[in-house]
Design a protein around this motif. Structure first.
Motif, PDB file in Angstrom:
ATOM      1  N   SER B  59      16.192 -46.276 -46.910  1.00  0.00           N
ATOM      2  CA  SER B  59      16.911 -47.042 -47.924  1.00  0.00           C
ATOM      3  C   SER B  59      16.065 -47.181 -49.180  1.00  0.00           C
ATOM      4  CB  SER B  59      17.261 -48.443 -47.416  1.00  0.00           C
ATOM      5  OG  SER B  59      17.959 -48.360 -46.222  1.00  0.00           O
ATOM      6  N   ARG B  62      16.223 -44.259 -51.025  1.00  0.00           N
ATOM      7  CA  ARG B  62      17.648 -43.928 -51.240  1.00  0.00           C
ATOM      8  C   ARG B  62      17.953 -42.531 -50.697  1.00  0.00           C
ATOM      9  NH1 ARG B  62      19.529 -45.503 -57.085  1.00  0.00           N
ATOM     10  NH2 ARG B  62      21.177 -44.081 -56.477  1.00  0.00           N
ATOM     11  N   LEU B  84      18.211 -49.816 -56.622  1.00  0.00           N
ATOM     12  CA  LEU B  84      19.606 -49.573 -56.256  1.00  0.00           C
ATOM     13  C   LEU B  84      20.501 -49.432 -57.481  1.00  0.00           C
ATOM     14  CD1 LEU B  84      19.992 -51.946 -53.189  1.00  0.00           C
ATOM     15  CD2 LEU B  84      19.425 -49.534 -53.242  1.00  0.00           C
TER      16      LEU B  84
END
Lengths: 326, 332
Positions: B59, B62, B84
């Motif tokens: 995460s 990404r 993000l």
């Protein structure tokens, strides 16, 4: 003296694989995977074998169960020499193996019941109507419910699948179980469940284990005797307590010092081994480990023949001038 | 331990939630996970398979598999910039340049049909204003830095010509090429032998100290955590259940899961053949998670209904030692 009975003895066992090359795929060299291994395992004992990948641990295990034919040397089972070309059904029954990967080693298209019945059918061990009873008993021994027999391997978790692998090995009531990295694919919390199961079964059934593992803490926990292997040869062998408390060979010392200790307050000196295990196709002359470590006394090891020497009760070491200082 | 007080925070992960679309419907792999990595610090994420360690790492980069994996909530701040909100193009500049990643299986992380020198040079070409010639010189320099003998000739070899340990060194060279501020190491030594593991961790620590970078080290091995990390987060079923300095966590584990995990490893100084402590049962499937204490089934202690219905609060027990305060699982 049934307790001290020797179950398995290997004498100068060698497994060399041909290396083929050229247009006609002729043998141009040989890979000395197992190079003159001698050992003996007593009934009811756990014999632990450690070493880095590529040192020949798994080849040795496979030659014991008859999946690989040794090039030379002999295997004695309960005092009788085993001719590897024609393994008797009796021997195959008495020596069973548990594999590393519980996903790959179970047939995904067979129910657990069928997997456990198959060895009974092949060896014609019990009548058709008794088989399901026997399967239920095996499942119970490894801590699985009877209903598991009707399910397929994918329905189980890794730890449960490894229990099925153990149950299959137990189906023929073997003397010796060869365990090739039985817990390395499992999570820590499940690993301890399977190790406990193995220890319980050994106590109940008087089994003998030949255990291969790369986790030295696991090996220490369940083994009576430990052998350290390097490049196809055993460099040190002895009681588990001796090997861990008083290692003699430089490789054993380095291997032990590489284990990460789960305690931040322990400060230890780590012996870093440079490089990798050399190729068994073209092994260095003399002491292979001294060569890797660039030991000052390495040239001496080329001149003399390396032999196992006794350093304590049942504690033997490959006496090479560069790695062992008595 | 090189623990610094009041050191600056480099990476802040806030309330991160990640969902995956599977055959059994939507499952939540991460449930409001928060952690910080301070400048120059090594943070360890430890837990069993399926607990969400690797999903956390992917995460931050990404790199979650699309379209199955989605970040549904939270912020990932690298020096107060939310990763993000970046576009794909901007994120590409961050990867390899500001964050470097070391993968578990070096053979899968390298391109098998490209020379290793060229693979490392690519990092320099992408992120720095250098000529191809300079890039390959820099690549050779990196190979020397990660301890590969005869780097100029090794740079011309293909990954299959190297051993596992050497390949992992090449992956480290790629990850560290641009001196990233953050290094994410996802099980960097799981595929290696103990002796090679010791070499690689030693190398990683030296380079980290030299460059002053921070490391997010993901592993399932508590021994690796104890010897390398400053701070630790213990994860279970998509949540962090305990967070503390390494010293505090090993000396005074509070959550029942952490204690179970520590107790179930065979010790080098333990009594051989003793029965090992186990955690009964198995890690719950992600599709069967409850809102409340997720360790309830395996804790072996009766949980009142209230502890299963709502999420236990994350409390600071002593300074810097946080725990998911399920009243049953944290009772000693």
């Amino acid at each position: 003296m049934k307790q001290k009975q020797e179950v398995l003895k290997l004498d100068q066992l060698c497994v060399h694989f041909p290396v083929r090359g050229g247009v006609f795929r002729r043998a141009v060299g040989s890979c000395r995977a197992v190079d003159g291994v001698s050992l003996s395992i007593t009934r009811g004992q756990t014999f632990g074998l450690v070493g880095e990948s590529g040192c020949g641990k798994s080849t040795l295990a496979k030659s014991i169960v008859g999946l690989v034919t040794p090039t030379s040397g002999s295997i004695f089972f309960q005092g009788n020499q085993i001719k590897s070309k024609l393994l008797t059904a009796e021997y195959r029954k008495s020596v069973q193996m548990v594999f590393q990967d519980p996903v790959e080693s179970l047939n995904a298209r067979m129910t657990v019941g069928a997997i456990l019945e198959e060895p009974l059918i092949i060896h014609r061990l019990c009548r058709k109507d008794e088989r399901s009873k026997r399967v239920a008993k095996l499942l119970d021994q490894v801590g699985l419910p009877e209903s598991a027999a009707k399910r397929y391997p994918f329905e189980f978790s890794g730890g449960q699948r490894q229990r099925i692998g153990v149950a299959r090995a137990l189906a023929l009531e073997p003397e010796l179980l060869v365990l090739d990295e039985p817990v390395s694919a499992l999570d820590v919390s499940v690993q301890s469940q399977v190790l406990n199961l193995l220890m319980d079964l050994q106590a109940q059934l008087g089994l003998t284990y030949f255990l291969i593992a790369h986790d030295l803490a696991v090996v220490r926990h369940i083994s009576d005797v430990i052998a350290v292997m390097y490049l196809g040869k055993i460099v040190e062998i002895g009681a588990a307590t001796d090997i861990y408390a008083n290692p003699k060979h430089a490789y054993t010392k380095a291997l032990l010092s590489s284990i990460p200790i789960p305690d931040p307050s322990v400060k230890k000196k780590r012996i870093l081994i440079p490089g990798d295990v050399p190729s068994p196709i073209n092994p260095p002359q003399g002491c292979a480990f001294g060569n890797r470590m660039n030991a000052p006394d390495y040239p001496k090891s080329i001149e003399q023949e390396l032999k196992m020497e006794k350093v304590g009760v049942g504690h033997w070491v490959l006496a090479c001038p560069c790695c062992v200082h008595m | 331990m090189r623990h610094k007080e009041n050191s600056q925070t480099l990476l802040q992960v806030r309330d991160l939630s990640v969902s995956f679309t599977t055959d059994e419907g939507e499952v939540e792999a991460l449930d409001h996970v928060s952690f910080d990595v301070a400048q120059g610090e090594i943070l360890g994420l430890v837990g069993e398979s399926g607990c969400g360690k690797s999903v956390s790492a992917f995460s931050v980069m990404r790199l979650l598999p699309r379209p199955m994996g989605r970040i549904t909530n939270g912020q990932i701040l690298l020096e107060s910039q939310d990763l993000l909100t970046l576009t794909t193009e901007e994120m590409r500049k961050v990867r390899g340049n500001e964050i470097g990643m070391i993968f578990q299986e070096p053979m899968n992380a390298l391109n098998p049909v490209k020379k290793i020198g060229d693979q490392i040079a690519e990092v320099f070409l992408l992120h720095q204003d250098v000529s191809p010639r300079q890039a390959s010189d820099l690549a050779v320099g990196m190979l020397a830095e990660v301890g590969i003998p005869d780097p100029a000739n090794r740079a011309l070899e293909y990954p299959h010509q190297l051993s596992g340990g050497m390949r992992q060194r090449v992956v480290i060279a790629m990850a560290l090429a641009c001196k990233p501020k953050l290094i994410i190491a996802d099980e960097p030594t799981t595929a290696l032998d103990v002796t090679v593991q010791a070499q690689i961790l030693d190398l990683l620590q030296n380079l980290q100290r030299k460059n002053g970078s921070s490391v997010l080290l993901i592993t399932h091995d508590l021994g690796v955590i104890a010897e390398n990390c400053d701070q630790v987060c213990v994860m279970y079923a998509g949540r962090i259940v305990e967070r503390a300095s390494t010293q505090a966590l090993f000396e005074n584990p509070i959550h029942a899961y952490t204690r179970g995990l520590l107790a179930s490893i065979p010790r080098m100084d333990g009594v051989p053949k003793n029965k090992l402590t186990t955690i009964p049962g198995i890690v719950p499937a992600l599709s069967q998670l409850v809102q409340g204490c997720r360790f309830a089934q395996r804790s072996g202690r009766p949980h009142p209904a209230s502890t299963l219905q709502c999420r236990p609060p994350f409390k600071e027990v002593t300074s810097g030692h946080w725990v998911e305060a399920c009243p049953v699982c944290t009772k000693i």
